[in-house]
Design an enzyme around this catalytic site. Sequence first.
Site, short mmCIF file in Angstrom:
data_model
loop_
_atom_site.label_atom_id
_atom_site.label_comp_id
_atom_site.label_asym_id
_atom_site.label_seq_id
_atom_site.Cartn_x
_atom_site.Cartn_y
_atom_site.Cartn_z
N LYS A 139 42.16 44.73 38.21
CA LYS A 139 42.32 43.45 38.89
C LYS A 139 43.49 43.55 39.87
O LYS A 139 44.52 44.17 39.55
CB LYS A 139 42.58 42.36 37.83
CG LYS A 139 42.63 40.95 38.36
CD LYS A 139 42.78 39.95 37.21
CE LYS A 139 42.76 38.51 37.70
NZ LYS A 139 42.84 37.54 36.58
N SER B 136 39.43 33.87 36.53
CA SER B 136 39.83 34.47 37.79
C SER B 136 39.51 35.95 37.90
O SER B 136 39.53 36.49 39.00
CB SER B 136 41.33 34.26 37.99
OG SER B 136 42.05 34.96 36.99
N SER C 29 40.55 33.55 31.85
CA SER C 29 40.20 34.33 33.04
C SER C 29 39.59 35.70 32.77
O SER C 29 39.10 36.35 33.70
CB SER C 29 41.43 34.51 33.93
OG SER C 29 41.64 33.35 34.69
#
Lengths: 489, 98, 483
Positions: A76, A151, A175
Site C-alpha cells: 500500500k 482504503s 481498511s
Amino acid sequence: MIEHDLRALRRALAAKEISSVELTELYLQRIARHNPQLNAYISVDPESSLAQARAADQRLASGEGGPLTGIPIAHKDIFCSRGWLTTCGSKMLGNFVSPYDAAVIARFAAAGAVLLGKTNMDEFAMGSSNETSFYGPVKNPWDASCVPGGSSGGSAAAVVARLAPAATGTDTGGSIRQPAALCNLTGMKPTYGVVSRYGMIAFASSLDQAGPLARSAADCALLLNTMAGFDERDSTSLDRPPEDYSRELDRGAADRPLAGLKIGLPEQFFGEGCAPEVMQLVDTAIGEYRRLGAETVAVSLPNMDLSVAAYYVIAPAEASSNLARFDGVRYGYRAAQYEDLNDLYGKSRAQGFGAEVKRRILIGTYVLSHGYYDAYYLQAQRIRRLIANDFAEAFRQCDVIVGPTSPSTAFKLGEKAADPVQMYLSDIYTIAVNLAGLPAISLPCGFAGGLPAGLQLIGDYFTEARLLDVAHRYQQASSWHLQCPAGFA
Amino acid sequence: MSLTPEQVRRVAHLARIEISDAEAASTVGHLNDIFTLIEKMQAVDTRGVEPMAHAQDVGQRLRADRVSEAGEVAQRDAFQAIAPETAAGLYLVPKVIE
Amino acid sequence: MKAWEVVIGIETHAQLSTRAKIFSGSSTAFGAAPNVQANAVDIALPGVLPVLNKGAVECAIRFGLAVGAEIAPRSVFARKNYFYPDLPKGYQISQYELPVVLGGKLAIAVGDGEKVVNLTRAHLEEDAGKSLHEGLGHHFHGRTGIDLNRAGTPLLEIVSEPDMRSAAEAVAYARVLHALVRWIGICDGNMQEGSFRCDANVSVRRVGEAKLGTRREIKNLNSFRFMQQAIEYEVQWQIATLEDGGTIEQATVLFDPGSGETRAMRSKEDAHDYRYFPDPDLLPLLIDRQWVERVGLAMPELPAAKRQRLLADYALSAYDAAFLTSSLELAAYFEATVAAAGRSNAKTCANWLMVDLTARLNKDDLEIGQSPVAAAQLGGLIARIGDGTISTNIARKVFDALWTGDGSSADEIISRHGWQQISDSSALESLIDDVLAANAAMVAEFRAGKERAFNALVGQAMKATRGKANPQQVSELLRKKLA
C-alpha cells in the site's frame, strides 16, 4: 503459477521451476496489461523490482532464502519506501520520494521479498471505496463499475486480479477487512501494537494497524510472520516473544477440527442494516462452522452502535494533528503562488488535500477546539472504553466473535461518494474492532449477484494464530477464496 | 447542534486550510450531517468511565540516552533534495515577522 | 490612592543536558551546521514516530527531588497544536494536564531574609527549531531560514506561582533556579546559547486588592540584566497606563535591549487554541518509587544543605557559605582545598577562593573547573601559610608559580626558591645588628622620637632577609635592641 499460494511459490522457487526474476516479470507483465483498467497501482518500477529479484535469485542459489525470498509483494502506498514515490494517495505527496524505509518495508526486504509496486488507496487512508485517491478510483475486478472498498482498495484489487501474489494494507476502521470482503480476499488486522507503525504514514495513530491482504488465511499467516515483531522506534510496538502465526495450520485434518470452539454471535451484527443476501451468506458460513465442530453462543456488544460516532471524533481528531506536518515547508506540495507564510500554509493545504481529507481535518480541529473537547473528544474516548469493555465481556463467553464484515457487497462507483455519512456506515461492523485494538480477519464466504461477501472473525488480544486457524479450517472446507474474477485468470 | 459557515471558516483557519465563503457554505451541510451522526454519543451517560486514549493499557517504553545518528551533511542534503525551497542548508519560508 | 503592588510569575525553559534529543537519537550538541543534527524524526518526515529519552525523564526526577516536589507516578504527553515553520510536526509534544513534576519550593534571598517561592509544576517538552530572519545574504531577501538542529532538544519547563513582588525578586528567583539546575547537572545554564530562558508574567494591582491584574508575558529573557530591565520597564509602563486611565490587554511582549522597552509581538496574534490532546504515539509515562529512589541516591548534596554544613563545620560567615555554594564546582573545589589544607585553615581557604583565585580566574576568563591551580595544590599552599613556613606575600608568589605551571606543589616551589621564613632568632638577631650598624642615621632619628624611622628600619631588615623573615618577629627584635 499465478494460482500458486505463497508456500507453493516458495517450493517452485526452491525447486528452480521458476526464478524470482521470471516470477517478477510475469507479474510486471500482468500489471502492464491490466492495471490501466483497474488502476490498482500508483507506482511500478520494473528496474528496481527486478534488481531485487536478481538479488533474491542469488540468495536462493546459495540456499539461504527465507520464507518469502524472491516472492513479489505489493505494498500500500502508505508505507514509506526508500527511493520510491510514496504518495499516500494524495496530491500533497505527489513528489515525495521517500528517503527512508518503513519498518514493514524493511522487514519484507530482510525476508527477501521483492517490492512489486505501490498500490492505490484512499487519500491518507480516509475512505471506504478508494474514490478519494488523487490518483483516481480503483475498479473492482469482479465488476468494473463497482468500488473495491477502501482504503486498501488498490492492494485488494491487485491481489484478487492476480497482479500480485499478496499485498500489505492498513486498517484504521476496516481498511483491510472491508476491501478484502468486497474483493473476495482474506485480510487481517492484527492486535494494535503487533506490527510496527514506523514509516507507515499516520492517519489515526491510536487505531492504525498494518496487516496482510492475501488469497488465503495460510498466506496471511506467512505474511504476518514477516510483518509482526517488536520495533524500538515505535513506542506503541509491543515487546512480545516472536510467534509463528502459521503454527496451528499444519494440524492434520480432522472430522470436526473446530470441536470445542465457542463462536459468539453478537445480536448487534445480526439486526437491521445488513443486506439480506449478505446475511444469508454469513448464516450459511456459520452453519459450516457448526459442521466443523464449533458451538455458537449469543453474545452482546451493547455499545457497538456508538462505534461509528466515537470513531468519527477520535480518528479525525488524531488525523487533524497528524496531517499538520504537511505544510509545504520541508517536503511535499507547496502552492505556486502565495503572499505570506499563512497564505503559503492555507493554499498549499487547500490545494494539496482532497475534499474528504479536508472534511476530516475540519471535524478533528473542531472537536479538539476550545469548549468542545470534553463534549466530543473525551466523550468519544469514554465510549471507546465502553466498547472495549463490551468485547472483554463477550470474550468471557466465547473464543471468537463472528459476523459480516461489510453490510453490503461492493457498491457502485459514485454511489456513496456524495454522501459521507452513508460511506462512513459501510464500516459499521469493522470500526469497533479498531477502537478496542483487537485482531480480526475477513474471509470470503460466497457471492451474491456475482459479487463476493466477507465473513468477519474477531478474536481477543493476541489471538491472531487462533483466528488464522479458524479461518483456515473454513477455507479447507470451502472454495470461495479460490474464485478468480473473469478476465484475470 | 449545528455549525455555521462562520465557525467553519474559523476552524479552517486554525487548520490552515484556505476556504472560500462559497466552500464554507457548501461544506456546512456535509459537516452537519456528520455531526448529527456524532451527536448520538451525547445520549450516553459516561460518568465515571475512564477515557481510553490507547488500545493497550501499558506504560511507555523509554530509550537510552544515546546518540544513534552521526548527523551528516549528506543525509541533510538527501532530506533537502525533496524540499520545496532551501539554501545554505536552511529550509526557506516567506519572512516571518515577530 | 493606595500604592501599586507588582505580581510576577516566571516560566523557565531549561534545556536538559542529555546527549540525544528527547524523542529521537539525534545529538543535542550546540553549533553544528544548519539542519545536520535534524534526523527523519526531527524534520517530521511522514511516518516517523517519537520514542522518549530516559535521560530526559531522569533530569525531571532530579529536579523534582531537588525542589521537594511530587514526582507523578503517571504523567501524560500531549500535543500542543499550532502552525509555525520552526515546529516541523505542526504540534509540540509537551505535557498538559498531567505533568511529571508537581509543586515544589525554592528559597530566595530577599534583603537580609529569605523568601520561599512556590512552584506550580515542571513538565517535559521538546524545543522548537530556530528561525533565522537576518544574516542570510541578499538572495534570501524576504525569506526566513529554518534550522531544525534545536528541534527536539529536551526542555524542562518550570512554572512558578506568581509569588514575586519586584524585578529584584524575580531575578533572585531566576538566579537561584539557574544555580540549582546547574548544581544538579540537568542544564548547562548557558544563557547566550539559550539553554536557560525565562518568560516573566507581569501584572500590577493596588495593594490590598485580591484580584490579579491583567498580565502581559515578557518572552525569552536570556540574561538576568535584561530580565531586571524588562520587568522594571514593563511595571512602570503598566502603572503609567493604568494611572492614565488606560487598561492592560493580555499580550505577549518582547524586550528590546537596545531601547530598553517592551513591545507586543506582531505575529501569533490569532486567538490561541492549541487543541491539546493526549499524544496517541506515546503511552503514559510511568515512574515507580524505586526509580525515584535510585535517582535520589545519585543526587549531590543540595545547595541549601551544603550551605548549612559549611556554616556548621567550618565556622564560615553566611556570606562566605552562600558564595561558596553558588555552584557545585566551587563548593567541591572549596571542600577539596580544605581537605588538603586542614580544617583549621578553612577560613583562609575561603578567603583565597573568594579573593585571589576568583580574581585570577576572572582576569583570564576561566571557570572554576578550568583553574590551572588544582584544589589540592592550593590547599598545600594554604597549609604552609598556616604553619608559618611562608608569609602571605610569599604565598602570592607561590600561587603565581602554580598558576603558570612553574612547579607542581607549593612545597616544591618554596624549597626550590628557598622561600621558607627565617624563624631562627639568633640568625635574625645578627642580621638585625648588621642593619642597625649600617643605618646609624635612622637609629638616631628613632631615638629622637620619630616613629616613622622605626618602620623604615623594619623595611630595611625585611629587605635584608629578602622577605623571608616574619615581619612581626623582626619588629619585636628591633624594639628589643633599640630599647
